[in-house]
Design a protein around this motif. Structure first.
Motif, PDB file in Angstrom:
ATOM      1  N   ASP A  32      30.121 -97.528  25.810  1.00 29.69           N
ATOM      2  CA  ASP A  32      28.701 -97.669  25.487  1.00 29.69           C
ATOM      3  C   ASP A  32      27.947 -98.320  26.640  1.00 29.69           C
ATOM      4  OD1 ASP A  32      29.072 -96.472  23.011  1.00 29.69           O
ATOM      5  OD2 ASP A  32      29.242 -98.372  21.934  1.00 29.69           O
ATOM      6  N   ALA A  33      28.583 -99.284  27.316  1.00 20.76           N
ATOM      7  CA  ALA A  33      27.940 -99.956  28.456  1.00 20.76           C
ATOM      8  C   ALA A  33      27.698 -98.968  29.594  1.00 20.76           C
ATOM      9  CB  ALA A  33      28.786-101.127  28.933  1.00 20.76           C
ATOM     10  N   THR A  34      28.667 -98.121  29.871  1.00 19.69           N
ATOM     11  CA  THR A  34      28.500 -97.115  30.923  1.00 19.69           C
ATOM     12  C   THR A  34      27.427 -96.117  30.535  1.00 19.69           C
ATOM     13  OG1 THR A  34      30.737 -97.373  31.771  1.00 19.69           O
ATOM     14  CG2 THR A  34      29.662 -95.263  32.204  1.00 19.69           C
ATOM     15  N   ARG A  35      27.413 -95.720  29.278  1.00 21.70           N
ATOM     16  CA  ARG A  35      26.382 -94.789  28.812  1.00 21.70           C
ATOM     17  C   ARG A  35      24.994 -95.413  28.932  1.00 21.70           C
ATOM     18  NH1 ARG A  35      27.636 -90.268  25.373  1.00 21.70           N
ATOM     19  NH2 ARG A  35      29.774 -89.668  25.848  1.00 21.70           N
ATOM     20  N   ALA A  36      24.882 -96.689  28.653  1.00 19.12           N
ATOM     21  CA  ALA A  36      23.590 -97.373  28.802  1.00 19.12           C
ATOM     22  C   ALA A  36      23.159 -97.370  30.267  1.00 19.12           C
ATOM     23  CB  ALA A  36      23.685 -98.799  28.267  1.00 19.12           C
ATOM     24  N   ASP A  37      24.118 -97.584  31.175  1.00 18.34           N
ATOM     25  CA  ASP A  37      23.803 -97.535  32.607  1.00 18.34           C
ATOM     26  C   ASP A  37      23.393 -96.121  33.016  1.00 18.34           C
ATOM     27  OD1 ASP A  37      24.313-100.235  32.956  1.00 18.34           O
ATOM     28  OD2 ASP A  37      26.372 -99.912  33.675  1.00 18.34           O
ATOM     29  N   GLN A  38      24.090 -95.123  32.504  1.00 16.37           N
ATOM     30  CA  GLN A  38      23.736 -93.738  32.815  1.00 16.37           C
ATOM     31  C   GLN A  38      22.323 -93.425  32.334  1.00 16.37           C
ATOM     32  OE1 GLN A  38      27.022 -91.939  30.742  1.00 16.37           O
ATOM     33  NE2 GLN A  38      28.179 -91.585  32.641  1.00 16.37           N
ATOM     34  N   ASP A  39      21.983 -93.901  31.147  1.00 14.50           N
ATOM     35  CA  ASP A  39      20.641 -93.665  30.615  1.00 14.50           C
ATOM     36  C   ASP A  39      19.579 -94.375  31.455  1.00 14.50           C
ATOM     37  OD1 ASP A  39      21.672 -92.030  28.621  1.00 14.50           O
ATOM     38  OD2 ASP A  39      21.755 -93.646  27.139  1.00 14.50           O
ATOM     39  N   ALA A  40      19.903 -95.577  31.948  1.00 16.75           N
ATOM     40  CA  ALA A  40      18.973 -96.287  32.835  1.00 16.75           C
ATOM     41  C   ALA A  40      18.762 -95.482  34.124  1.00 16.75           C
ATOM     42  CB  ALA A  40      19.507 -97.683  33.157  1.00 16.75           C
ATOM     43  N   TYR A  41      19.802 -94.846  34.615  1.00 24.81           N
ATOM     44  CA  TYR A  41      19.696 -93.982  35.796  1.00 24.81           C
ATOM     45  C   TYR A  41      18.766 -92.800  35.503  1.00 24.81           C
ATOM     46  CZ  TYR A  41      21.000 -90.280  39.049  1.00 24.81           C
ATOM     47  OH  TYR A  41      20.970 -89.246  39.945  1.00 24.81           O
ATOM     48  N   VAL A  42      18.947 -92.168  34.361  1.00 22.52           N
ATOM     49  CA  VAL A  42      18.100 -91.031  33.996  1.00 22.52           C
ATOM     50  C   VAL A  42      16.634 -91.452  33.932  1.00 22.52           C
ATOM     51  CG1 VAL A  42      17.524 -89.395  32.141  1.00 22.52           C
ATOM     52  CG2 VAL A  42      19.923 -89.769  32.781  1.00 22.52           C
ATOM     53  N   ARG A  43      16.372 -92.631  33.373  1.00 28.62           N
ATOM     54  CA  ARG A  43      14.991 -93.119  33.265  1.00 28.62           C
ATOM     55  C   ARG A  43      14.414 -93.579  34.597  1.00 28.62           C
ATOM     56  NH1 ARG A  43      17.419 -95.539  28.737  1.00 28.62           N
ATOM     57  NH2 ARG A  43      17.545 -97.515  29.872  1.00 28.62           N
ATOM     58  N   GLY A  44      15.263 -93.706  35.608  1.00 28.56           N
ATOM     59  CA  GLY A  44      14.782 -94.130  36.916  1.00 28.56           C
ATOM     60  C   GLY A  44      14.758 -95.630  37.105  1.00 28.56           C
ATOM     61  N   GLY A  52      26.778 -96.452  40.327  1.00 26.36           N
ATOM     62  CA  GLY A  52      28.166 -96.500  40.785  1.00 26.36           C
ATOM     63  C   GLY A  52      28.690 -97.925  40.901  1.00 26.36           C
ATOM     64  N   LYS A  53      27.864 -98.808  41.430  1.00 29.19           N
ATOM     65  CA  LYS A  53      28.270-100.205  41.590  1.00 29.19           C
ATOM     66  C   LYS A  53      28.542-100.858  40.238  1.00 29.19           C
ATOM     67  CE  LYS A  53      26.928-104.535  43.756  1.00 29.19           C
ATOM     68  NZ  LYS A  53      25.940-105.236  44.580  1.00 29.19           N
ATOM     69  N   ARG A  54      27.683-100.612  39.266  1.00 35.27           N
ATOM     70  CA  ARG A  54      27.875-101.181  37.929  1.00 35.27           C
ATOM     71  C   ARG A  54      29.177-100.689  37.298  1.00 35.27           C
ATOM     72  NH1 ARG A  54      22.080-101.177  34.738  1.00 35.27           N
ATOM     73  NH2 ARG A  54      20.936-102.462  36.237  1.00 35.27           N
ATOM     74  N   VAL A  55      29.420 -99.401  37.398  1.00 35.42           N
ATOM     75  CA  VAL A  55      30.611 -98.823  36.775  1.00 35.42           C
ATOM     76  C   VAL A  55      31.871 -99.353  37.477  1.00 35.42           C
ATOM     77  CG1 VAL A  55      31.879 -96.687  36.307  1.00 35.42           C
ATOM     78  CG2 VAL A  55      29.406 -96.799  35.894  1.00 35.42           C
ATOM     79  N   ARG A  56      31.868 -99.351  38.802  1.00 30.92           N
ATOM     80  CA  ARG A  56      33.040 -99.858  39.534  1.00 30.92           C
ATOM     81  C   ARG A  56      33.292-101.334  39.220  1.00 30.92           C
ATOM     82  NH1 ARG A  56      30.608 -96.629  43.297  1.00 30.92           N
ATOM     83  NH2 ARG A  56      29.666 -98.404  44.365  1.00 30.92           N
ATOM     84  N   SER A  57      32.229-102.100  39.137  1.00 32.29           N
ATOM     85  CA  SER A  57      32.365-103.525  38.828  1.00 32.29           C
ATOM     86  C   SER A  57      32.944-103.726  37.435  1.00 32.29           C
ATOM     87  CB  SER A  57      30.997-104.199  38.940  1.00 32.29           C
ATOM     88  OG  SER A  57      31.086-105.545  38.571  1.00 32.29           O
ATOM     89  N   ARG A  58      32.515-102.928  36.487  1.00 34.16           N
ATOM     90  CA  ARG A  58      32.981-103.030  35.121  1.00 34.16           C
ATOM     91  C   ARG A  58      34.495-102.841  35.031  1.00 34.16           C
ATOM     92  NH1 ARG A  58      29.518 -99.689  32.978  1.00 34.16           N
ATOM     93  NH2 ARG A  58      28.107-101.425  32.620  1.00 34.16           N
ATOM     94  N   TYR A  59      35.027-101.991  35.894  1.00 32.69           N
ATOM     95  CA  TYR A  59      36.464-101.691  35.855  1.00 32.69           C
ATOM     96  C   TYR A  59      37.246-102.381  36.977  1.00 32.69           C
ATOM     97  CZ  TYR A  59      34.950 -98.388  32.389  1.00 32.69           C
ATOM     98  OH  TYR A  59      34.389 -97.841  31.258  1.00 32.69           O
ATOM     99  N   GLY A  60      36.609-103.356  37.622  1.00 32.94           N
ATOM    100  CA  GLY A  60      37.287-104.119  38.656  1.00 32.94           C
ATOM    101  C   GLY A  60      37.591-103.321  39.914  1.00 32.94           C
ATOM    102  N   LEU A  61      36.759-102.336  40.208  1.00 31.08           N
ATOM    103  CA  LEU A  61      36.985-101.474  41.372  1.00 31.08           C
ATOM    104  C   LEU A  61      35.999-101.757  42.507  1.00 31.08           C
ATOM    105  CD1 LEU A  61      37.491 -98.147  39.413  1.00 31.08           C
ATOM    106  CD2 LEU A  61      39.261 -99.675  40.318  1.00 31.08           C
ATOM    107  N   ALA A  62      35.170-102.758  42.325  1.00 30.70           N
ATOM    108  CA  ALA A  62      34.144-103.062  43.339  1.00 30.70           C
ATOM    109  C   ALA A  62      34.736-103.782  44.528  1.00 30.70           C
ATOM    110  CB  ALA A  62      33.036-103.889  42.725  1.00 30.70           C
TER     111      ALA A  62
END
Length: 62
Positions: A32-44, A52-62
Motif C-alpha cells: 500500500d505504501a508503494t502504491r501511495a508513492d506511485q499515485d503521488a508520482y501520477v499526480r505529479g 525510485g528512491k522511496r521504493v529502494r529505501s523502503r526495501y533497504g536498497l538505497a
C-alpha cells in the motif's frame, strides 16, 4: 512539481498500471505504501527519481 498536462498524467498512469500489472502477473503485489508513492508520482507530487528512491529505501536498497 506540477503536472504539465493531462497527457503527461495519463502517460504516468499507464506506466504505473503497467508496472502493477506486471507484478501481479508474476504473482506479487506492491505494498500500500508503494502504491501511495506511485499515485503521488501520477499526480505529479514527486518525480520518477523520487519514486525510485522511496521504493529502494523502503526495501533497504538505497
Amino acid at each position: 512539481m506540477a503536472i504539465e498536462s493531462a497527457f503527461e498524467q495519463g502517460r504516468r498512469r499507464r506506466a504505473v498500471d503497467d508496472a502493477r500489472r506486471s507484478s501481479e502477473l508474476e504473482g506479487s503485489r506492491s505494498t500500500d505504501a508503494t502504491r501511495a508513492d506511485q499515485d503521488a508520482y501520477v499526480r505529479g507530487e514527486i518525480d520518477i527519481n523520487q519514486l525510485g528512491k522511496r521504493v529502494r529505501s523502503r526495501y533497504g536498497l538505497a
